[in-house]
Design a protein around this motif. Structure first.
Motif, short mmCIF file in Angstrom:
data_model
loop_
_atom_site.label_atom_id
_atom_site.label_comp_id
_atom_site.label_asym_id
_atom_site.label_seq_id
_atom_site.Cartn_x
_atom_site.Cartn_y
_atom_site.Cartn_z
N VAL A 1 0.99 -1.19 -0.02
CA VAL A 1 0.20 -0.13 -0.15
C VAL A 1 0.79 1.22 0.03
O VAL A 1 1.95 1.23 0.72
CB VAL A 1 -1.05 0.00 1.08
CG1 VAL A 1 -0.25 0.20 2.64
CG2 VAL A 1 -2.00 1.06 1.08
N SER A 2 0.54 2.14 -0.78
CA SER A 2 1.23 3.50 -0.75
C SER A 2 0.94 4.22 0.27
O SER A 2 -0.41 4.07 0.75
CB SER A 2 1.06 4.18 -2.02
OG SER A 2 -0.36 4.61 -2.24
N PRO A 3 1.63 5.33 0.67
CA PRO A 3 1.18 6.18 1.81
C PRO A 3 -0.04 7.05 1.53
O PRO A 3 -0.95 7.24 2.23
CB PRO A 3 2.29 6.99 1.96
CG PRO A 3 3.45 6.60 1.42
CD PRO A 3 2.94 5.71 0.49
N ARG A 4 -0.31 7.47 0.21
CA ARG A 4 -1.44 8.18 -0.38
C ARG A 4 -2.61 7.18 0.10
O ARG A 4 -3.72 7.65 0.43
CB ARG A 4 -1.41 8.56 -1.77
CG ARG A 4 -2.52 9.50 -2.13
CD ARG A 4 -2.21 9.92 -3.62
NE ARG A 4 -3.47 10.64 -4.10
CZ ARG A 4 -3.27 11.18 -5.29
NH1 ARG A 4 -2.22 11.07 -6.07
NH2 ARG A 4 -4.55 11.85 -5.56
N ALA A 5 -2.70 5.93 -0.66
CA ALA A 5 -3.61 5.20 -0.44
C ALA A 5 -4.12 4.69 0.85
O ALA A 5 -5.08 4.53 1.08
CB ALA A 5 -3.49 3.63 -1.31
N LEU A 6 -3.12 4.53 1.72
CA LEU A 6 -3.14 3.93 3.15
C LEU A 6 -4.03 5.56 3.75
O LEU A 6 -5.09 5.14 4.50
CB LEU A 6 -2.08 3.63 3.87
CG LEU A 6 -2.19 3.26 5.42
CD1 LEU A 6 -2.87 2.28 5.42
CD2 LEU A 6 -0.66 3.08 6.09
N THR A 7 -3.54 6.50 3.71
CA THR A 7 -4.32 7.72 3.92
C THR A 7 -5.71 7.70 3.61
O THR A 7 -6.58 7.94 4.38
CB THR A 7 -3.57 8.99 3.65
OG1 THR A 7 -2.11 8.86 4.19
CG2 THR A 7 -4.07 10.24 4.24
N SER A 8 -6.03 7.70 2.26
CA SER A 8 -7.25 7.43 2.03
C SER A 8 -8.11 6.44 2.62
O SER A 8 -9.34 6.90 2.92
CB SER A 8 -7.10 7.37 0.43
OG SER A 8 -8.36 7.33 0.09
N THR A 9 -7.77 5.51 2.57
CA THR A 9 -8.37 4.36 3.27
C THR A 9 -9.01 4.52 4.81
O THR A 9 -9.80 4.42 5.26
CB THR A 9 -7.58 3.13 3.14
OG1 THR A 9 -7.56 2.81 1.61
CG2 THR A 9 -8.45 1.73 3.80
N LEU A 10 -7.75 4.95 5.42
CA LEU A 10 -7.97 5.28 6.96
C LEU A 10 -8.81 6.64 7.03
O LEU A 10 -10.06 6.51 7.80
CB LEU A 10 -6.61 5.89 7.46
CG LEU A 10 -5.64 4.50 7.76
CD1 LEU A 10 -4.30 5.03 8.06
CD2 LEU A 10 -6.11 3.61 8.73
N ARG A 11 -8.92 7.33 6.16
CA ARG A 11 -9.86 8.54 6.28
C ARG A 11 -11.37 7.95 5.97
O ARG A 11 -12.34 8.17 6.45
CB ARG A 11 -9.53 9.54 5.25
CG ARG A 11 -8.55 10.59 5.74
CD ARG A 11 -8.32 11.78 4.76
NE ARG A 11 -7.08 12.37 5.18
CZ ARG A 11 -6.22 13.04 4.40
NH1 ARG A 11 -6.49 13.16 3.08
NH2 ARG A 11 -5.18 13.75 4.84
N HIS A 12 -11.53 7.03 4.96
CA HIS A 12 -12.75 6.64 4.60
C HIS A 12 -13.19 5.91 5.63
O HIS A 12 -14.44 6.00 5.92
CB HIS A 12 -12.61 5.83 3.49
CG HIS A 12 -14.06 5.16 3.03
ND1 HIS A 12 -15.07 5.58 2.19
CD2 HIS A 12 -14.18 3.80 3.14
CE1 HIS A 12 -15.94 4.63 2.30
NE2 HIS A 12 -15.41 3.52 2.66
#
Length: 110
Positions: free
Chosen positions: A54-65
């Motif tokens: 997982v990229s940092p951007r994708a992880l951040t997006s998933t956590l926010r969702h």
């Protein structure tokens, strides 16, 4: 009623509970994030190490969702650097049995 007199009804938009559930947990990385959080509270860096693809951007997006859906809570601690921890809410914990059943199904059929 003859065929010529038939007037089709407009489709009724019925909200499906399964669809609603998939909206909450259906992201590409959400299952893996949840899997790690079922074991306890984790920091961002820990999640990144535990889910190496997982990229940092994708992880951040998933956590926010997941946070917006009420599945996890984000706790910020005023340290230098700032410490952020993620913990499942009771709503998130309730997903454990669902994902366990999906795992069992996959083991049997996939």
């Amino acid at each position: 009623m003859t065929k010529s007199n038939y007037i089709p009804k407009e489709p009724v938009d019925i909200e499906c509970n399964i669809e609603r559930t998939l909206h909450v947990i259906g992201g590409k990385w959400a299952f893996l994030v949840l899997r790690e959080l079922f074991c306890g509270t984790k920091r961002f860096g820990e999640l990144q190490r535990l889910i190496p693809d997982v990229s940092p951007r994708a992880l951040t997006s998933t956590l926010r969702h997941l946070e917006e859906q009420g599945v996890l809570e984000r706790h910020v601690f005023p340290t230098v650097p700032v410490t952020v921890e993620y913990t499942l809410t009771p709503k998130g914990e309730d997903l454990h049995q669902i994902l366990k059943e999906m795992k069992l199904w996959a083991a049997k059929w996939a």
